[in-house]
Design an enzyme around this catalytic site. Structure first.
Site, PDB file in Angstrom:
ATOM      1  N   HIS A   1     -10.151  -4.717  -5.627  1.00 58.07           N
ATOM      2  CA  HIS A   1      -8.714  -4.893  -5.855  1.00 58.07           C
ATOM      3  C   HIS A   1      -8.292  -5.307  -7.255  1.00 58.07           C
ATOM      4  O   HIS A   1      -7.105  -5.207  -7.573  1.00 58.07           O
ATOM      5  CB  HIS A   1      -8.157  -5.901  -4.843  1.00 58.07           C
ATOM      6  CG  HIS A   1      -8.376  -5.478  -3.433  1.00 58.07           C
ATOM      7  ND1 HIS A   1      -7.742  -4.386  -2.873  1.00 58.07           N
ATOM      8  CD2 HIS A   1      -9.189  -5.969  -2.467  1.00 58.07           C
ATOM      9  CE1 HIS A   1      -8.145  -4.237  -1.622  1.00 58.07           C
ATOM     10  NE2 HIS A   1      -9.037  -5.186  -1.354  1.00 58.07           N
TER      11      HIS A   1
ATOM     12  N   VAL B   1      -6.790   3.431   2.465  1.00 60.01           N
ATOM     13  CA  VAL B   1      -5.749   2.758   1.679  1.00 60.01           C
ATOM     14  C   VAL B   1      -6.398   1.660   0.847  1.00 60.01           C
ATOM     15  O   VAL B   1      -7.283   0.960   1.334  1.00 60.01           O
ATOM     16  CB  VAL B   1      -4.685   2.114   2.609  1.00 60.01           C
ATOM     17  CG1 VAL B   1      -3.632   1.379   1.802  1.00 60.01           C
ATOM     18  CG2 VAL B   1      -4.036   3.151   3.501  1.00 60.01           C
TER      19      VAL B   1
ATOM     20  N   HIS C   1      -9.545 -11.174   0.668  1.00 62.26           N
ATOM     21  CA  HIS C   1      -9.000 -10.016   1.380  1.00 62.26           C
ATOM     22  C   HIS C   1      -7.589  -9.748   0.884  1.00 62.26           C
ATOM     23  O   HIS C   1      -6.796 -10.677   0.742  1.00 62.26           O
ATOM     24  CB  HIS C   1      -8.992 -10.298   2.889  1.00 62.26           C
ATOM     25  CG  HIS C   1      -8.227  -9.296   3.694  1.00 62.26           C
ATOM     26  ND1 HIS C   1      -8.688  -8.020   3.927  1.00 62.26           N
ATOM     27  CD2 HIS C   1      -7.019  -9.378   4.301  1.00 62.26           C
ATOM     28  CE1 HIS C   1      -7.789  -7.371   4.659  1.00 62.26           C
ATOM     29  NE2 HIS C   1      -6.771  -8.172   4.892  1.00 62.26           N
TER      30      HIS C   1
ATOM     31  N   LYS D   1      -1.793 -10.340   8.742  1.00 56.44           N
ATOM     32  CA  LYS D   1      -1.527  -9.259   9.705  1.00 56.44           C
ATOM     33  C   LYS D   1      -2.355  -9.420  10.977  1.00 56.44           C
ATOM     34  O   LYS D   1      -1.899  -9.072  12.059  1.00 56.44           O
ATOM     35  CB  LYS D   1      -1.866  -7.898   9.086  1.00 56.44           C
ATOM     36  CG  LYS D   1      -0.895  -7.407   8.061  1.00 56.44           C
ATOM     37  CD  LYS D   1      -1.367  -6.025   7.601  1.00 56.44           C
ATOM     38  CE  LYS D   1      -0.696  -5.591   6.337  1.00 56.44           C
ATOM     39  NZ  LYS D   1      -1.264  -4.337   5.827  1.00 56.44           N
TER      40      LYS D   1
ATOM     41  N   ARG E   1      -3.399   5.873  -1.618  1.00 58.84           N
ATOM     42  CA  ARG E   1      -3.408   6.324  -0.222  1.00 58.84           C
ATOM     43  C   ARG E   1      -4.071   7.691  -0.142  1.00 58.84           C
ATOM     44  O   ARG E   1      -3.754   8.591  -0.918  1.00 58.84           O
ATOM     45  CB  ARG E   1      -1.996   6.411   0.342  1.00 58.84           C
ATOM     46  CG  ARG E   1      -1.361   5.048   0.461  1.00 58.84           C
ATOM     47  CD  ARG E   1      -0.087   5.057   1.303  1.00 58.84           C
ATOM     48  NE  ARG E   1       0.433   3.706   1.373  1.00 58.84           N
ATOM     49  CZ  ARG E   1       0.065   2.792   2.255  1.00 58.84           C
ATOM     50  NH1 ARG E   1      -0.833   3.093   3.165  1.00 58.84           N
ATOM     51  NH2 ARG E   1       0.589   1.590   2.240  1.00 58.84           N
TER      52      ARG E   1
END
Length: 152
Positions: free
Chosen positions: A36, A67, A143, A90, A109
């Site tokens: 990331h 994704v 995460h 989530k 994506r």
């Protein structure tokens, strides 16, 4: 006598293999950074950015990761999110935090019809608040949970 040596050497061998296995394993914090963080660049509308980065960061080995989001801010700024607004993840866990300000990100994506090994991604540069899950000591992101529009 040979049996005595085996009794001693077998547990020692198992211990060495366990230690070596742990040394080679990527920590969750390092995996977050690999998947990331792209601090050295700014968001790009270059259509090949995601294709290049997903491959370069090993997210197209064996399958196409559907994704992924890259954050274009200094690592310390992303780590500081772990001490900002606490939110529910989530998955219902309670170790997520939302950045107090927008950050430069790029969403990647998988395009419709794209199949491994020919992973093709749509590149979308954005400015959004990020939500990350944090853990460990030191408390760091492990995460990427989501990005949300700044409501201010």
């Amino acid at each position: 006598m040979a049996l005595d040596k085996s009794v001693i050497l077998l547990p020692l061998l198992v211990l060495v293999l366990l230690v070596l296995g742990c040394l080679g394993r990527e920590s969750r914090a390092k995996k977050f950074q690999r998947q990331h963080m792209d601090s050295g660049s700014s968001p790009s509308s270059n259509s090949t950015y995601c294709n290049q980065m997903m491959k370069r960061r090993s997210m197209t080995h064996g399958r196409c990761k559907p994704v992924n989001t890259f954050v274009h801010e200094p690592l310390v700024d992303v780590q500081n999110v772990c001490f900002q607004e606490k939110v529910t993840c989530k998955n219902g866990q309670t170790n997520c935090f939302k950045s107090k300000s927008s950050m430069h990100i790029t969403d990647c994506r998988l395009t419709n019809g794209s199949r491994y090994p020919n992973c093709a991604y749509r590149t979308s540069p954005k400015e959004r608040r990020i939500i990350v899950a944090c853990e460990g000591s030191p408390y760091v992101p492990v995460h990427f949970d989501a990005s949300v529009e700044d409501s201010t």
